[in-house]
Motif scaffolding. Structure first.
Motif, PDB file in Angstrom:
ATOM      1  N   VAL A 258       0.768  -1.162   0.111  1.00 36.49           N
ATOM      2  CA  VAL A 258      -0.043   0.062  -0.012  1.00 36.49           C
ATOM      3  C   VAL A 258       0.716   1.189  -0.174  1.00 36.49           C
ATOM      4  O   VAL A 258       1.673   1.526   0.853  1.00 36.49           O
ATOM      5  N   LEU A 259       0.830   2.021  -1.038  1.00 35.31           N
ATOM      6  CA  LEU A 259       1.450   3.283  -1.143  1.00 35.31           C
ATOM      7  C   LEU A 259       0.400   4.592  -0.873  1.00 35.31           C
ATOM      8  O   LEU A 259      -0.497   4.660  -1.517  1.00 35.31           O
ATOM      9  N   ALA A 260       0.780   4.976   0.158  1.00 35.05           N
ATOM     10  CA  ALA A 260      -0.025   6.096   0.766  1.00 35.05           C
ATOM     11  C   ALA A 260       0.648   7.355   0.273  1.00 35.05           C
ATOM     12  O   ALA A 260       1.715   7.794   0.026  1.00 35.05           O
ATOM     13  N   GLU A 261      -0.370   8.320  -0.239  1.00 33.87           N
ATOM     14  CA  GLU A 261      -0.223   9.431  -0.750  1.00 33.87           C
ATOM     15  C   GLU A 261      -0.949  10.580  -0.047  1.00 33.87           C
ATOM     16  O   GLU A 261      -2.182  10.647   0.238  1.00 33.87           O
ATOM     17  N   PHE A 262      -0.165  11.896   0.185  1.00 32.19           N
ATOM     18  CA  PHE A 262      -1.162  13.002   0.299  1.00 32.19           C
ATOM     19  C   PHE A 262      -0.294  14.086  -0.643  1.00 32.19           C
ATOM     20  O   PHE A 262       1.035  14.135  -0.740  1.00 32.19           O
ATOM     21  N   ASP A 263      -1.104  14.959  -1.045  1.00 26.89           N
ATOM     22  CA  ASP A 263      -0.518  15.677  -2.243  1.00 26.89           C
ATOM     23  C   ASP A 263      -0.186  17.078  -1.825  1.00 26.89           C
ATOM     24  O   ASP A 263      -1.250  17.992  -1.588  1.00 26.89           O
ATOM     25  N   VAL A 264       0.803  17.411  -1.730  1.00 21.83           N
ATOM     26  CA  VAL A 264       1.212  18.892  -1.469  1.00 21.83           C
ATOM     27  C   VAL A 264       2.384  19.468  -2.267  1.00 21.83           C
ATOM     28  O   VAL A 264       2.829  18.834  -3.103  1.00 21.83           O
ATOM     29  N   HIS A 316       4.215   8.760  -1.410  1.00 24.15           N
ATOM     30  CA  HIS A 316       3.818   9.615  -2.289  1.00 24.15           C
ATOM     31  C   HIS A 316       3.433  10.957  -1.928  1.00 24.15           C
ATOM     32  O   HIS A 316       2.544  11.202  -0.915  1.00 24.15           O
ATOM     33  N   LEU A 317       4.138  11.896  -2.378  1.00 24.70           N
ATOM     34  CA  LEU A 317       4.165  13.545  -1.905  1.00 24.70           C
ATOM     35  C   LEU A 317       3.354  14.381  -3.018  1.00 24.70           C
ATOM     36  O   LEU A 317       3.282  15.584  -2.798  1.00 24.70           O
ATOM     37  N   GLY A 318       2.813  13.613  -4.029  1.00 24.96           N
ATOM     38  CA  GLY A 318       2.160  14.600  -4.928  1.00 24.96           C
ATOM     39  C   GLY A 318       3.173  15.762  -5.619  1.00 24.96           C
ATOM     40  O   GLY A 318       3.901  15.131  -6.193  1.00 24.96           O
ATOM     41  N   GLY A 319       2.751  16.924  -5.554  1.00 25.36           N
ATOM     42  CA  GLY A 319       3.493  17.937  -6.037  1.00 25.36           C
ATOM     43  C   GLY A 319       2.875  18.406  -7.410  1.00 25.36           C
ATOM     44  O   GLY A 319       3.682  19.198  -7.886  1.00 25.36           O
ATOM     45  N   ASP A 320       1.700  17.991  -7.873  1.00 20.47           N
ATOM     46  CA  ASP A 320       1.302  18.321  -9.031  1.00 20.47           C
ATOM     47  C   ASP A 320       0.199  19.449  -9.050  1.00 20.47           C
ATOM     48  O   ASP A 320      -0.187  19.728  -7.970  1.00 20.47           O
ATOM     49  N   ASN A 368       6.830  11.516  -6.559  1.00 17.77           N
ATOM     50  CA  ASN A 368       6.360  12.811  -6.808  1.00 17.77           C
ATOM     51  C   ASN A 368       5.898  12.548  -8.376  1.00 17.77           C
ATOM     52  O   ASN A 368       6.338  11.856  -9.189  1.00 17.77           O
ATOM     53  N   TRP A 369       4.761  13.272  -8.404  1.00 14.63           N
ATOM     54  CA  TRP A 369       4.050  13.544  -9.884  1.00 14.63           C
ATOM     55  C   TRP A 369       5.122  14.489 -10.584  1.00 14.63           C
ATOM     56  O   TRP A 369       6.080  15.032 -10.222  1.00 14.63           O
ATOM     57  N   GLU A 370       5.016  14.209 -12.181  1.00 13.56           N
ATOM     58  CA  GLU A 370       6.078  14.774 -13.194  1.00 13.56           C
ATOM     59  C   GLU A 370       6.353  16.237 -13.187  1.00 13.56           C
ATOM     60  O   GLU A 370       7.159  16.599 -13.414  1.00 13.56           O
ATOM     61  N   GLU A 371       5.270  16.955 -12.576  1.00 11.04           N
ATOM     62  CA  GLU A 371       5.396  18.514 -12.667  1.00 11.04           C
ATOM     63  C   GLU A 371       6.895  18.788 -11.764  1.00 11.04           C
ATOM     64  O   GLU A 371       7.369  19.778 -12.030  1.00 11.04           O
ATOM     65  N   THR A 372       6.985  18.002 -10.937  1.00  7.64           N
ATOM     66  CA  THR A 372       8.231  18.217  -9.980  1.00  7.64           C
ATOM     67  C   THR A 372       9.621  18.189 -10.716  1.00  7.64           C
ATOM     68  O   THR A 372      10.497  19.169 -10.673  1.00  7.64           O
TER      69      THR A 372
END
Length: 527
Positions: A258-264, A316-320, A368-372
């Motif tokens: 389980v990969l946990a994500e909060f998107d910041v 997963h830290l998001g970033g998008d 991180n999502w690709e925008e980073t």
């Protein structure tokens, strides 16, 4: 040549043709294994088909193998078979399954050995099928494959195993084979999440990417900052940390991380329902306040609490999709930027890199999502995995920079795009335009994404399946075994879709696009 001799040679020729038929044409296995050799016989299962583990180094103290075997007996409908095999037509009988596991450990982590070898003997004596694996998780995959060889004959009430004799050697092509679910746009009951996990196991996917929170709601309990889940839709649409631990445990026992994500810092408006100081201002609530040290204290507390429950190597830290206007239009934050000599792009980079440092300090590697990467790729931590979703040219740039990559391109692998058929999911190749062998290894896998704006517990399964299963074969099966034309697999996938239905998974028909419905009366296998 006489007539009898002619019939003999004609029969011999037909036998040769049948014996040489490829596994793809005669086996309804999904995903297709790496190597399959089989005959044309049929075995039958004894009613009290047993698990045997002599010679295995794995002691199964946690009962993972035992539970997996019990689930096998359940999905092949052993309870519906005849108590006494009086009509087995002289089929050779299987007394049980002999499982030999080389490793004594049941630790589940990224890169665990998932290979297995499954053999069904060819002699006519009562015997055992044999399953060999390095780890219990490889053995679980072998159990899934064995379950697809079993067929309940309702005329004789015999569970037939066919075709036999059979030897299957198998291992995944990619070590990361993910499915994203989103519990912020709509709350998903625990039973629904577990049902999704069951279907993932049937399909040999191995990472549940849990996009837990977003702008709309914050449903997860965070003991370090208990007001965060004030951002939930309601008091009942929440997950306790005990709930989260139960999801992790349930998935782990099926070989799924389980990969946990909060998107910041974007996608986080719901955080301020409990702690308004996380917003730049009451009228400008996103992204999180980069100038407030409290923001990073909260993130540190979340990651500290995560580490007790979410044991996967990655977080997963998001970033998008970070819209930074709030930072420059809020006077207090603007003064902070000026003091630091930053513009809003600098602040975006500062925020992402600070959060990465916090995650690394807790022992996580970062996704991180690709925008980073698109904005400041070379400054990301070397332990970063970049998840591609926007630009199909990004993966080759990511691996050329020496970073790892996960493929989730939205034009092929976004399940919320209802105009994408299973064929789009099957033909999407993660290594397109990447030719260097070293760089290919940096593509650790792929992920299909079930964003939650238009799904909840009522329709999520038929939106995910069978399209996610089409991607699962792309991620599991060796490239040379994949069909070049998706029409070549439509029969197998239709069979697997019906198998999911039989197992309680509401997979939609193949005909049409996402979340299709049956077009008319007819057999499951023709829809």
């Amino acid at each position: 040549m006489g007539m009898k001799a002619g019939f003999f040679w004609l029969g011999f020729l037909l036998a040769c043709i049948l014996a040489s038929t490829s596994a793809d044409e005669t086996l309804n296995l999904w995903p297709m294994p790496v190597s399959v050799n089989h005959g044309l016989q049929t075995h039958c299962l004894r009613k009290n088909f047993a698990l045997k583990t002599e010679g295995s180094k794995y002691a199964d103290g946690s009962g993972i193998l035992k539970d997996g075997f019990s689930r096998l007996l359940d999905v092949i409908d052993v309870s519906r078979a005849a108590d006494k095999l009086t009509n087995f037509n002289n089929f050779p009988m299987l007394l049980g399954l002999h499982v030999i596991i080389s490793s004594s450990s049941d630790e589940l982590q990224y890169g665990v050995d998932e290979s297995y070898k499954l053999s069904v003997p060819g002699n006519g004596n009562p015997n055992y099928a044999q399953l060999e694996a390095q780890t219990v998780y490889g053995a679980l995959h072998g159990l899934q494959t064995f379950s697809q060889l079993c067929h309940l004959n309702l005329e004789t009430r015999i569970i037939e195993v066919r075709p036999t004799p059979c030897t299957i050697e198998d291992q995944p092509r990619f070590s990361y084979r993910g499915l994203l679910i989103d519990t912020s746009r709509h709350y998903l009951p625990l039973r629904t999440i577990k049902s999704v996990i069951d279907a993932m196991a049937y399909s040999k996917l191995n990472v549940l990417h849990w996009h837990i929170v977003d702008s709309q709601s914050f449903p997860l309990e965070i003991p370090s900052f208990p007001k965060l889940w004030n951002g939930a839709y309601s008091a009942s649409e929440r997950y306790t940390m005990v709930d989260a631990a139960e999801i992790v445990r349930y998935a782990q026992r099926r070989g799924i991380n389980v990969l946990a994500e909060f998107d910041v810092p974007g996608h986080a408006m719901s955080w301020g329902k409990g702690y308004p100081s996380l917003w730049p201002s009451p009228n400008c609530s996103e992204p999180l306040d980069v100038s407030n040290e409290f923001t990073f204290q909260v993130i540190n507390g979340i990651l500290s609490d995560f580490k007790r429950v979410f044991k996967f190597r990655f977080v997963h830290l998001g970033g998008d999709e970070v819209k930074t206007d709030c930072w420059v239009t809020t006077p207090r934050v603007g003064r902070w930027l000026s003091k630091k000599g930053m513009n809003k792009s600098d602040a975006y980079k500062y925020f992402v890199l600070q959060v990465q440092k916090i995650a690394l300090s807790h022992g996580y590697e970062v996704i991180n999502w690709e925008e980073t990467f698109n904005n400041f790729g070379k400054q990301l931590s070397p332990k970063t995995v970049v998840q591609n979703w926007l630009d199909n040219s990004v993966p080759e740039k990511v691996v050329a920079a020496g970073l790892r990559c996960i493929i989730s391109n939205q034009d092929k692998w976004y399940l919320d795009h209802m105009d994408q058929s299973w064929r789009d999911f099957y033909t999407n190749e993660p290594l397109s335009n990447i030719t260097d062998p070293t760089q290919k290894k940096l593509v650790i896998g792929g992920e299909v994404c079930m964003w939650g704006e238009y799904v909840d517990g009522s329709d999520i399964q038929q939106t995910i399946w069978p399209r996610a299963a089409a991607a699962a074969e792309r991620l599991w099966t060796s490239y040379d075994k994949l069909a070049k034309d998706p029409e070549q697999v439509i029969g197998r996938l239709a069979h697997f879709r019906c198998l999911l239905n039989q197992r309680g998974i509401a997979a939609a028909p193949l005909l049409g696009y996402g979340r299709a419905v049956p077009t008319e009366p007819g057999s499951c296998y023709k829809q």
